[in-house]
Motif scaffolding. Structure first.
Motif, mmCIF file in Angstrom:
data_model
loop_
_atom_site.group_PDB
_atom_site.id
_atom_site.type_symbol
_atom_site.label_atom_id
_atom_site.label_comp_id
_atom_site.label_asym_id
_atom_site.label_seq_id
_atom_site.Cartn_x
_atom_site.Cartn_y
_atom_site.Cartn_z
ATOM 1 N N ALA A 1 -39.740 -27.612 -43.397
ATOM 2 C CA ALA A 1 -40.250 -26.313 -42.942
ATOM 3 C C ALA A 1 -40.921 -26.394 -41.583
ATOM 4 O O ALA A 1 -40.906 -25.414 -40.835
ATOM 5 C CB ALA A 1 -41.221 -25.744 -43.973
ATOM 6 N N THR A 2 -41.477 -27.519 -41.242
ATOM 7 C CA THR A 2 -42.139 -27.654 -39.949
ATOM 8 C C THR A 2 -41.239 -28.308 -38.908
ATOM 9 O O THR A 2 -41.684 -28.573 -37.796
ATOM 10 C CB THR A 2 -43.447 -28.464 -40.080
ATOM 11 O OG1 THR A 2 -43.145 -29.751 -40.619
ATOM 12 C CG2 THR A 2 -44.452 -27.747 -40.959
ATOM 13 N N PHE B 1 -40.521 -30.350 -48.576
ATOM 14 C CA PHE B 1 -40.634 -28.961 -48.130
ATOM 15 C C PHE B 1 -41.375 -28.879 -46.813
ATOM 16 O O PHE B 1 -40.917 -28.256 -45.855
ATOM 17 C CB PHE B 1 -41.348 -28.104 -49.181
ATOM 18 C CG PHE B 1 -41.643 -26.713 -48.692
ATOM 19 C CD1 PHE B 1 -40.666 -25.738 -48.751
ATOM 20 C CD2 PHE B 1 -42.867 -26.400 -48.130
ATOM 21 C CE1 PHE B 1 -40.910 -24.464 -48.265
ATOM 22 C CE2 PHE B 1 -43.125 -25.132 -47.646
ATOM 23 C CZ PHE B 1 -42.138 -24.163 -47.713
ATOM 24 N N GLU B 2 -42.524 -29.510 -46.748
ATOM 25 C CA GLU B 2 -43.354 -29.448 -45.550
ATOM 26 C C GLU B 2 -42.645 -30.069 -44.351
ATOM 27 O O GLU B 2 -42.688 -29.533 -43.244
ATOM 28 C CB GLU B 2 -44.685 -30.141 -45.854
ATOM 29 C CG GLU B 2 -45.700 -30.074 -44.745
ATOM 30 C CD GLU B 2 -45.599 -31.245 -43.808
ATOM 31 O OE1 GLU B 2 -46.053 -31.125 -42.670
ATOM 32 O OE2 GLU B 2 -45.054 -32.287 -44.212
ATOM 33 N N PHE C 1 -46.561 -20.137 -47.411
ATOM 34 C CA PHE C 1 -45.463 -19.903 -48.352
ATOM 35 C C PHE C 1 -45.545 -20.873 -49.525
ATOM 36 O O PHE C 1 -45.447 -20.484 -50.687
ATOM 37 C CB PHE C 1 -44.109 -20.036 -47.662
ATOM 38 C CG PHE C 1 -42.960 -19.903 -48.614
ATOM 39 C CD1 PHE C 1 -42.554 -18.655 -49.064
ATOM 40 C CD2 PHE C 1 -42.299 -21.029 -49.079
ATOM 41 C CE1 PHE C 1 -41.505 -18.534 -49.968
ATOM 42 C CE2 PHE C 1 -41.256 -20.911 -49.982
ATOM 43 C CZ PHE C 1 -40.854 -19.664 -50.428
ATOM 44 N N PHE C 2 -45.738 -22.152 -49.222
ATOM 45 C CA PHE C 2 -45.826 -23.150 -50.283
ATOM 46 C C PHE C 2 -47.009 -22.853 -51.203
ATOM 47 O O PHE C 2 -46.894 -22.958 -52.425
ATOM 48 C CB PHE C 2 -45.957 -24.558 -49.691
ATOM 49 C CG PHE C 2 -45.910 -25.631 -50.740
ATOM 50 C CD1 PHE C 2 -44.701 -26.086 -51.233
ATOM 51 C CD2 PHE C 2 -47.077 -26.187 -51.251
ATOM 52 C CE1 PHE C 2 -44.648 -27.074 -52.218
ATOM 53 C CE2 PHE C 2 -47.039 -27.167 -52.227
ATOM 54 C CZ PHE C 2 -45.820 -27.608 -52.708
ATOM 55 N N ARG D 1 -45.400 -21.698 -37.235
ATOM 56 C CA ARG D 1 -44.386 -22.066 -38.235
ATOM 57 C C ARG D 1 -44.977 -22.989 -39.295
ATOM 58 O O ARG D 1 -44.748 -22.810 -40.486
ATOM 59 C CB ARG D 1 -43.192 -22.729 -37.544
ATOM 60 C CG ARG D 1 -42.119 -23.149 -38.510
ATOM 61 C CD ARG D 1 -40.952 -23.772 -37.805
ATOM 62 N NE ARG D 1 -40.019 -24.279 -38.793
ATOM 63 C CZ ARG D 1 -38.868 -24.807 -38.511
ATOM 64 N NH1 ARG D 1 -38.468 -24.882 -37.259
ATOM 65 N NH2 ARG D 1 -38.095 -25.258 -39.456
ATOM 66 N N ARG D 2 -45.731 -23.966 -38.855
ATOM 67 C CA ARG D 2 -46.371 -24.893 -39.786
ATOM 68 C C ARG D 2 -47.350 -24.138 -40.683
ATOM 69 O O ARG D 2 -47.371 -24.320 -41.899
ATOM 70 C CB ARG D 2 -47.090 -25.981 -38.998
ATOM 71 C CG ARG D 2 -47.900 -26.900 -39.851
ATOM 72 C CD ARG D 2 -48.519 -27.985 -39.004
ATOM 73 N NE ARG D 2 -49.741 -28.430 -39.646
ATOM 74 C CZ ARG D 2 -50.476 -29.435 -39.224
ATOM 75 N NH1 ARG D 2 -50.131 -30.088 -38.148
ATOM 76 N NH2 ARG D 2 -51.558 -29.780 -39.851
ATOM 77 N N SER E 1 -45.498 -22.110 -43.221
ATOM 78 C CA SER E 1 -44.888 -22.937 -44.268
ATOM 79 C C SER E 1 -45.932 -23.305 -45.320
ATOM 80 O O SER E 1 -45.645 -23.287 -46.515
ATOM 81 C CB SER E 1 -44.222 -24.180 -43.682
ATOM 82 O OG SER E 1 -45.167 -25.097 -43.186
#
Length: 165
Positions: free
Chosen positions: A82-83, A78-79, A24-25, A17-18, A21
């Motif tokens: 998202a994590t 965001f980070e 994606f970023f 997931r991390r 993310s």
């Protein structure tokens, strides 16, 4: 992010997931967003010339406005969300705490990269050139934003205030 995750031996395996993310970023902001910032907005605000005065203004605009007030305040929340490490406000708190260290590192590296890019690179090659440098930068940023510091006291406003080192 895979390299940054490998630097934390106490972590339990690979965090997909991390990693996703960060991917994606990287595509959304560092690809599309920075194309707009560096190739469109900066040309409108500072001009499209390659003279030293125009280059200096673009580099200063990036170092003093874009990165500390737009890019990193978007990246950290965001980070963090998202994590699954907290809320967007927690991300801003982390940015407030990390800003002196992260910005100092940024300011010692990226202005020279931007001087080269704005002065000599054709516009259409800038983002690819930045992507190459961003590979190393994102390893550092991933590591710096995951150094397992506890989030400090709540911020009373939605904007993180600068903190002295």
């Amino acid at each position: 992010d895979v390299i940054a995750q490998a630097s934390f031996p106490e972590e339990d395996g690979f965090d997909l997931r991390r990693n996703m993310s960060f991917a994606f970023f990287s595509g959304a902001y560092l690809g599309i967003g920075q194309h707009y910032v560096y190739n469109v907005a900066f040309a409108r605000v500072f001009g499209s010339g390659r003279d030293w005065w125009t280059v200096a203004r673009k580099v200063a605009g990036d170092a003093l406005v874009h990165v500390p007030l737009i890019y990193l305040p978007i990246y950290y929340p965001f980070e963090t969300v998202a994590t699954g490490q907290g809320s967007a406000l927690d991300g801003l708190r982390r940015y407030r705490d990390d800003a002196p260290r992260v910005l100092t590192t940024y300011w010692t590296t990226w202005p020279l990269v931007h001087v080269f890019s704005f002065r000599w690179l054709p516009t259409e090659l800038r983002i690819g050139f930045y992507a190459t440098g961003s590979f190393l930068w994102l390893i550092y940023l991933s590591y710096a934003s995951h150094d397992h510091k506890p989030v400090s006291a709540p911020v009373t406003t939605a904007v993180a205030a600068p903190v002295s080192p």
